[in-house]
Design an enzyme around this catalytic site. Structure first.
Site, mmCIF file in Angstrom:
data_model
loop_
_atom_site.group_PDB
_atom_site.id
_atom_site.type_symbol
_atom_site.label_atom_id
_atom_site.label_comp_id
_atom_site.label_asym_id
_atom_site.label_seq_id
_atom_site.Cartn_x
_atom_site.Cartn_y
_atom_site.Cartn_z
ATOM 1 C CG ASN A 155 -0.433 0.052 2.496
ATOM 2 O OD1 ASN A 155 0.689 -0.406 2.703
ATOM 3 N ND2 ASN A 155 -1.154 0.618 3.436
ATOM 4 C CB VAL A 235 0.914 -11.913 7.497
ATOM 5 C CG1 VAL A 235 2.359 -12.141 7.095
ATOM 6 C CG2 VAL A 235 -0.023 -12.527 6.465
ATOM 7 C CD GLU A 253 5.750 0.357 11.644
ATOM 8 O OE1 GLU A 253 6.110 1.257 12.412
ATOM 9 O OE2 GLU A 253 5.841 0.438 10.407
ATOM 10 C CB CYS A 287 -2.033 0.858 8.384
ATOM 11 S SG CYS A 287 -0.763 2.107 8.409
HETATM 12 P P1 NAP Z 1 0.069 -8.797 4.134
HETATM 13 O O1 NAP Z 1 -0.728 -9.704 3.297
HETATM 14 O O2 NAP Z 1 0.209 -9.118 5.571
HETATM 15 O O3 NAP Z 1 1.489 -8.710 3.435
HETATM 16 C C1 NAP Z 1 2.548 -7.927 3.939
HETATM 17 C C2 NAP Z 1 3.857 -8.537 3.515
HETATM 18 O O4 NAP Z 1 4.009 -9.827 4.141
HETATM 19 C C3 NAP Z 1 3.975 -8.796 2.020
HETATM 20 O O5 NAP Z 1 5.296 -8.594 1.621
HETATM 21 C C4 NAP Z 1 3.600 -10.255 1.912
HETATM 22 O O6 NAP Z 1 4.103 -10.924 0.788
HETATM 23 C C5 NAP Z 1 4.245 -10.806 3.159
HETATM 24 N N1 NAP Z 1 3.695 -12.090 3.597
HETATM 25 C C6 NAP Z 1 2.533 -12.692 3.233
HETATM 26 N N2 NAP Z 1 2.404 -13.883 3.840
HETATM 27 C C7 NAP Z 1 3.497 -14.053 4.608
HETATM 28 C C8 NAP Z 1 3.939 -15.075 5.499
HETATM 29 N N3 NAP Z 1 3.231 -16.187 5.707
HETATM 30 N N4 NAP Z 1 5.112 -14.897 6.148
HETATM 31 C C9 NAP Z 1 5.842 -13.784 5.967
HETATM 32 N N5 NAP Z 1 5.487 -12.782 5.128
HETATM 33 C C10 NAP Z 1 4.325 -12.902 4.462
HETATM 34 O O7 NAP Z 1 -0.485 -7.317 4.077
HETATM 35 P P2 NAP Z 1 -0.828 -6.469 2.763
HETATM 36 O O8 NAP Z 1 -2.143 -6.942 2.280
HETATM 37 O O9 NAP Z 1 0.312 -6.431 1.833
HETATM 38 O O10 NAP Z 1 -0.935 -5.019 3.386
HETATM 39 C C11 NAP Z 1 -2.084 -4.550 3.973
HETATM 40 C C12 NAP Z 1 -1.997 -4.610 5.487
HETATM 41 O O11 NAP Z 1 -0.867 -3.884 5.945
HETATM 42 C C13 NAP Z 1 -3.170 -3.989 6.178
HETATM 43 O O12 NAP Z 1 -3.563 -4.786 7.258
HETATM 44 C C14 NAP Z 1 -2.626 -2.663 6.681
HETATM 45 O O13 NAP Z 1 -3.322 -2.135 7.783
HETATM 46 C C15 NAP Z 1 -1.241 -3.032 7.011
HETATM 47 N N6 NAP Z 1 -0.379 -1.845 7.070
HETATM 48 C C16 NAP Z 1 0.120 -1.431 8.274
HETATM 49 C C17 NAP Z 1 0.920 -0.324 8.371
HETATM 50 C C18 NAP Z 1 1.460 0.125 9.684
HETATM 51 O O14 NAP Z 1 2.479 0.788 9.691
HETATM 52 N N7 NAP Z 1 0.840 -0.198 10.809
HETATM 53 C C19 NAP Z 1 1.220 0.393 7.216
HETATM 54 C C20 NAP Z 1 0.696 -0.029 5.995
HETATM 55 C C21 NAP Z 1 -0.089 -1.167 5.944
HETATM 56 P P3 NAP Z 1 3.211 -11.054 -0.570
HETATM 57 O O15 NAP Z 1 3.158 -9.731 -1.147
HETATM 58 O O16 NAP Z 1 3.957 -11.961 -1.435
HETATM 59 O O17 NAP Z 1 1.876 -11.583 -0.163
#
Ligand code: NAP
Ligand code: MG
Length: 458
Positions: A155, A235, A253, A287
């Site tokens: 994102n 995750v 995060e 987020c």
């Molecule tokens: P995500 O599905 O959790 O993916 C985040 C990262 O983790 C990606 O690089 C993903 O790889 C990887 N990943 C997926 N499965 C994994 C596993 N089993 N083990 C280790 N790594 C793994 O999240 P997203 O959909 O990309 O992002 C959206 C989320 O991020 C939302 O919940 C949002 O709130 C959160 N977010 C939080 C912040 C903050 O600072 N608090 C900031 C921005 C976003 P792939 O791309 O290959 O799936």
């Protein structure tokens, strides 16, 4: 599929671009599913092992440099990214859909983060503590962990990884970065800037591949000493557990379900604008996005009417088009999630006031567009008020008074950011004191954080 000329992007290991044995996969545009933005690696464990080995071998020389020498390289990377702002921003818009001004703004943010941390290379790294032994000299200092694994989401595909990579590098760590698969082309363009800045081979490596193989592999890797993750709660918890099991340091995060409170004395126009900007920019995929809009009774009807009026004027379309305010959801799964929450909201008895439908007329039919949704009569225990949707959906919740508003705002398992619109100092003080969130903002939207301030949830 269309454009067969799509460029291929590789992993970056030991200072070189390297193809993976796992072959390639397409990164497609959410504005047009037939457009391949690039072909990206589908890496295997051996690629990660090579990157971790390169990072380990580079540690010794890198940590021995002066902080200012490492900083000089970060400054250089910042200049190069700045000079390629248009190219990187366009790749981001094509790959995950946010509008071009937002994509360029985020790239500029990445530049600012790099410069901030480059400067850190010349700041103090410890304290002198008076010893009880008159002849002893006692002090603390920062030492690098070794290799830091960076797992970043799609994102904010430029600013978030840089917010992790820059501090790791400036303090003398080497890095293995796994960008989100969704935005790997954007990541490769950023990586090229670091390469062109002249970082020594092995200091920063990038491996593109699935979360379950490369992400999980980083969490479990014996040669990766610290992990920094941003992404979903589910995750993140798994990454934390894997790191904990082997005693590695980690930082997570994760998600949010962020409330904005509109008090009766709020400036109506400003409050509506902040709700729209905080809730719907980047198609609600932040987020810190506003998703629960808690409005005190006396202003509820007026606020609701103005919100619907203004949201219905927003132009949804391709993020590359100049007049687009709201781009598509980043991918099909994200769009399906949004649509399923809209259905759930209706089933649970909330009233859909506006939007919530897939937009499929003309050009839009090839992309993952959803008309921004506004729900009325939302109860705090409904799924749309409790679960992170990560899309353009606003849930209006009515509160009796400011105390009930704060209570409702706290009625969630999340606690990332929160905001209030009011002109009453009493309201402000209660909100700041009682709100259980890492970041509270007054007369400002829930999204929008500053890079030099601490950031995190409760
Ligand atoms: P995500 O599905 O959790 O993916 C985040 C990262 O983790 C990606 O690089 C993903 O790889 C990887 N990943 C997926 N499965 C994994 C596993 N089993 N083990 C280790 N790594 C793994 O999240 P997203 O959909 O990309 O992002 C959206 C989320 O991020 C939302 O919940 C949002 O709130 C959160 N977010 C939080 C912040 C903050 O600072 N608090 C900031 C921005 C976003 P792939 O791309 O290959 O799936
Ligand atoms: Mg994509």
């Amino acid at each position: 599929m269309a454009n067969e000329t799509a460029a291929t992007y590789d992993n970056y290991i030991q200072g070189e671009w390297k193809a993976s044995e796992g072959g390639t996969q397409p990164s497609i545009s959410p504005a047009n599913r037939d457009e391949i933005v690039g072909l990206i690696p589908n890496s295997v464990k051996a690629d990660l092992d090579a990157a971790a080995a390169a990072a380990k071998a580079a540690q010794r020389a890198w940590r021995k440099l002066a902080g200012s020498q490492r900083g000089a390289l970060l400054f250089k990377a910042a200049d190069i990214i700045e000079s390629r702002m248009a190219e990187i921003g366009e790749a981001m818009t094509r790959e995950m859909g946010k509008t071009l001004p937002e994509a360029k703004g985020e790239t500029a943010r990445g530049v600012a983060i790099l410069r901030y941390y480059a400067g850190e290379g010349m700041r103090k790294v410890g304290d002198v503590i008076p010893s009880t032994d008159a002849d002893a000299f006692m002090y603390t200092t920062r030492t690098p962990l070794g290799t830091v694994g960076v797992i970043s989401p799609w994102n904010f595909p430029v600013a978030i990884p840089i917010w992790k990579i820059a501090p790791a590098l400036i303090y003398g760590n080497t890095v293995v970065w796994k960008p989100a698969t969704e935005t790997a082309v954007t990541a490769a363009k950023v990586m090229q800037c670091f390469h062109d800045a002249g970082f020594p081979a092995g200091v920063l490596n990038m491996v593109i591949g699935s979360g379950s193989v490369i992400g999980q592999g980083i969490a479990e890797h014996a040669d990766i000493n610290g992990i920094t993750f941003t992404g979903s709660n589910g995750v993140g918890k798994r990454v934390g557990q894997a790191a904990l099991a082997r005693g590695a340091k980690y930082q997570l995060e994760m998600g949010g379900k962020n409330p904005i409170i509109i008090a009766e004395d709020a400036d109506l126009e400003l409050a509506v604008d902040a709700t729209i900007s905080g809730g719907l920019k980047s198609t609600g995929q932040k987020c810190t996005a506003t998703s629960r809009v808690i409005v005190v009774k006396g202003i509820y009807e007026a606020f609701k009417a103005r919100l619907v009026e203004k949201v219905s004027e927003l132009k949804v379309g391709d993020g590359l088009a100049g007049d687009t305010w709201l781009g598509p959801c980043a991918n099909e799964a994200q769009m399906e999630t949004v649509l399923s929450y809209v259905n759930k909201g209706i089933e649970e008895g909330a009233v859909l006031l506006h939007g919530g439908k897939r937009l499929e007329s003309g050009e839009l039919s090839r992309g993952f567009y959803v008309e921004p949704a506004i729900f009325d009569k939302v109860a705090s225990n409904m799924a749309i008020a409790q679960e992170e949707i990560f899309g353009p959906v606003l849930a209006l919740i009515e509160a009796r008074d400011i105390d009930e508003a704060i209570e409702l705002a706290n009625d969630t398992e999340y606690g990332l950011s929160a905001s209030i619109y009011t002109r009453d100092i009493g309201n402000v003080m209660s909100f700041v004191q009682d709100m259980e969130a890492g970041l509270v903002r007054v007369n400002a939207e829930t999204a929008g954080v500053e890079l030099q301030a601490p950031f995190g949830g409760m």
